[in-house]
Design a protein around this motif. Structure first.
Motif, PDB file in Angstrom:
ATOM      1  N   PHE A   1     -48.957  14.172 -44.123  1.00  0.00           N
ATOM      2  CA  PHE A   1     -50.195  14.894 -43.862  1.00  0.00           C
ATOM      3  C   PHE A   1     -51.013  15.090 -45.148  1.00  0.00           C
ATOM      4  CE2 PHE A   1     -48.066  16.517 -39.903  1.00  0.00           C
ATOM      5  CZ  PHE A   1     -48.956  15.925 -39.028  1.00  0.00           C
ATOM      6  N   GLU A   2     -50.329  15.324 -46.256  1.00  0.00           N
ATOM      7  CA  GLU A   2     -51.041  15.524 -47.518  1.00  0.00           C
ATOM      8  C   GLU A   2     -51.685  14.229 -48.012  1.00  0.00           C
ATOM      9  OE1 GLU A   2     -48.205  17.320 -50.105  1.00  0.00           O
ATOM     10  OE2 GLU A   2     -48.605  19.358 -49.357  1.00  0.00           O
ATOM     11  N   LYS A   3     -51.053  13.084 -47.735  1.00  0.00           N
ATOM     12  CA  LYS A   3     -51.623  11.796 -48.128  1.00  0.00           C
ATOM     13  C   LYS A   3     -52.804  11.406 -47.240  1.00  0.00           C
ATOM     14  CE  LYS A   3     -49.191  10.635 -51.702  1.00  0.00           C
ATOM     15  NZ  LYS A   3     -49.830  10.423 -53.035  1.00  0.00           N
ATOM     16  N   GLY A   4     -52.800  11.914 -46.001  1.00  0.00           N
ATOM     17  CA  GLY A   4     -53.944  11.695 -45.123  1.00  0.00           C
ATOM     18  C   GLY A   4     -53.785  10.563 -44.128  1.00  0.00           C
ATOM     19  N   VAL A   5     -54.849  10.350 -43.357  1.00  0.00           N
ATOM     20  CA  VAL A   5     -54.795   9.425 -42.229  1.00  0.00           C
ATOM     21  C   VAL A   5     -54.546   7.986 -42.667  1.00  0.00           C
ATOM     22  CG1 VAL A   5     -57.301   9.030 -42.188  1.00  0.00           C
ATOM     23  CG2 VAL A   5     -55.948   8.748 -40.084  1.00  0.00           C
ATOM     24  N   ASP A   6     -55.064   7.565 -43.819  1.00  0.00           N
ATOM     25  CA  ASP A   6     -54.853   6.185 -44.257  1.00  0.00           C
ATOM     26  C   ASP A   6     -53.368   5.892 -44.474  1.00  0.00           C
ATOM     27  OD1 ASP A   6     -57.529   5.630 -44.121  1.00  0.00           O
ATOM     28  OD2 ASP A   6     -57.904   5.863 -46.272  1.00  0.00           O
ATOM     29  N   LYS A   7     -52.657   6.832 -45.074  1.00  0.00           N
ATOM     30  CA  LYS A   7     -51.215   6.665 -45.290  1.00  0.00           C
ATOM     31  C   LYS A   7     -50.479   6.632 -43.958  1.00  0.00           C
ATOM     32  CE  LYS A   7     -47.384   6.449 -47.626  1.00  0.00           C
ATOM     33  NZ  LYS A   7     -47.035   5.262 -48.432  1.00  0.00           N
ATOM     34  N   ILE A   8     -50.862   7.514 -43.053  1.00  0.00           N
ATOM     35  CA  ILE A   8     -50.213   7.565 -41.745  1.00  0.00           C
ATOM     36  C   ILE A   8     -50.447   6.265 -40.976  1.00  0.00           C
ATOM     37  CG2 ILE A   8     -50.149   8.766 -39.513  1.00  0.00           C
ATOM     38  CD1 ILE A   8     -50.992  11.308 -41.054  1.00  0.00           C
TER      39      ILE A   8
ATOM     40  N   VAL B   1     -46.907  11.579 -35.400  1.00  0.00           N
ATOM     41  CA  VAL B   1     -47.591  12.160 -36.558  1.00  0.00           C
ATOM     42  C   VAL B   1     -49.078  11.823 -36.501  1.00  0.00           C
ATOM     43  CG1 VAL B   1     -47.826  12.114 -39.079  1.00  0.00           C
ATOM     44  CG2 VAL B   1     -45.552  12.168 -38.045  1.00  0.00           C
ATOM     45  N   LEU B   2     -49.391  10.572 -36.178  1.00  0.00           N
ATOM     46  CA  LEU B   2     -50.787  10.151 -36.082  1.00  0.00           C
ATOM     47  C   LEU B   2     -51.522  10.919 -34.981  1.00  0.00           C
ATOM     48  CD1 LEU B   2     -53.134   8.271 -36.817  1.00  0.00           C
ATOM     49  CD2 LEU B   2     -52.184   6.600 -35.201  1.00  0.00           C
ATOM     50  N   LEU B   3     -50.881  11.113 -33.831  1.00  0.00           N
ATOM     51  CA  LEU B   3     -51.509  11.838 -32.729  1.00  0.00           C
ATOM     52  C   LEU B   3     -51.797  13.283 -33.123  1.00  0.00           C
ATOM     53  CD1 LEU B   3     -49.463  10.498 -29.669  1.00  0.00           C
ATOM     54  CD2 LEU B   3     -51.790   9.874 -30.343  1.00  0.00           C
ATOM     55  N   VAL B   4     -50.863  13.905 -33.848  1.00  0.00           N
ATOM     56  CA  VAL B   4     -51.086  15.271 -34.320  1.00  0.00           C
ATOM     57  C   VAL B   4     -52.243  15.310 -35.307  1.00  0.00           C
ATOM     58  CG1 VAL B   4     -50.107  17.183 -35.669  1.00  0.00           C
ATOM     59  CG2 VAL B   4     -48.728  16.073 -33.885  1.00  0.00           C
ATOM     60  N   GLU B   5     -52.281  14.335 -36.218  1.00  0.00           N
ATOM     61  CA  GLU B   5     -53.365  14.266 -37.206  1.00  0.00           C
ATOM     62  C   GLU B   5     -54.716  14.104 -36.510  1.00  0.00           C
ATOM     63  OE1 GLU B   5     -56.260  12.994 -40.036  1.00  0.00           O
ATOM     64  OE2 GLU B   5     -55.609  11.833 -38.285  1.00  0.00           O
ATOM     65  N   GLN B   6     -54.711  13.394 -35.390  1.00  0.00           N
ATOM     66  CA  GLN B   6     -55.934  13.163 -34.628  1.00  0.00           C
ATOM     67  C   GLN B   6     -56.211  14.270 -33.611  1.00  0.00           C
ATOM     68  OE1 GLN B   6     -58.049  10.059 -34.802  1.00  0.00           O
ATOM     69  NE2 GLN B   6     -57.041  10.198 -36.798  1.00  0.00           N
ATOM     70  N   ASN B   7     -55.326  15.278 -33.588  1.00  0.00           N
ATOM     71  CA  ASN B   7     -55.465  16.407 -32.661  1.00  0.00           C
ATOM     72  C   ASN B   7     -55.470  15.937 -31.201  1.00  0.00           C
ATOM     73  OD1 ASN B   7     -55.670  19.178 -32.097  1.00  0.00           O
ATOM     74  ND2 ASN B   7     -57.908  19.092 -31.975  1.00  0.00           N
TER      75      ASN B   7
END
Length: 205
Positions: A141-148, A184-190
């Motif tokens: 999460f700290e690295k952000g969406v590109d890392k995910i 993790v990606l789905l959570v990041e994308q809400n």
């Protein structure tokens, strides 16, 4: 559903087992009288009767943790209800997903297939909010969406390689990694995982 079908006890109540429609986890046991059952049917959200306060209460009216009713079934004696719901938050006043968190025995503690996915999503949501130091999910999460996104791509490629090699053991592990990073990606994308399951159900129809 006609509330007149139900056999209420001498106090005018019937026990209602509330169950998550997606994971099938039992969330709570509450009581309904004829009026609260009628309101549940009418509004599409759970209403109960509080035996301690002796009044109706709408689940989530103050907390926002409402329960959208999917179906209501009654048992063969017509004196107990099973209510399948889509919960909008924890069912328990303690903040737990289910009121049934503690056990007398633990002979079989395995989660169902859907429960483990829901539990994984819950853990990821907690990691995203609390960001505990040293946790891999925190790092993502700290690295952000590109890392995910990069990790999702890498895990998908590894799934392909494992399948191409006909290596079931490797495929099992890589598929689990892919599912984790996808969550993790789905959570990041809400985007709640239930929305994905809902899409699958719609396609099935």
């Amino acid at each position: 559903m006609n509330p007149d079908t139900i056999k209420f006890d001498e106090k005018g109540l019937v026990p209602a087992i509330i169950q998550d429609a997606e994971t099938l986890e039992v969330l709570t046991l509450a009581y309904m009288n004829k009026e609260s059952l009628g309101k549940t049917v009418e509004t599409g959200e759970t209403w109960f009767y509080s035996r301690s306060r002796q009044e109706l209460w709408h689940k989530g009216a103050t907390s926002g943790n409402t329960q959208a009713v999917v179906s209501i079934k009654y048992d063969c004696d017509q004196d107990a209800l099973l209510v399948l719901v889509n919960p909008q938050g924890p069912a328990c006043h303690t903040g737990a997903v289910s009121c049934f968190s503690d056990g007398l025995t633990e002979r079989n503690t395995e989660l169902s297939d859907l429960q483990i996915l829901a539990t994984l999503e819950k853990v990821i949501l907690e990691r995203e909010k609390e960001r505990p130091e040293g946790a891999y999910t925190t790092y993502l999460f700290e690295k952000g969406v590109d890392k995910i996104l990069k990790k999702v791509g890498e895990e998908a490629a590894e799934v392909i390689i494992a399948a191409k090699n006909r290596d079931h053991e490797e495929l099992k592990w890589e598929a689990a990694d892919l599912l984790y990073h996808l969550q993790v990606l789905l959570v990041e994308q809400n985007l709640p995982f239930k929305e994905v399951l809902k899409t699958l159900k719609e396609r099935h129809k």
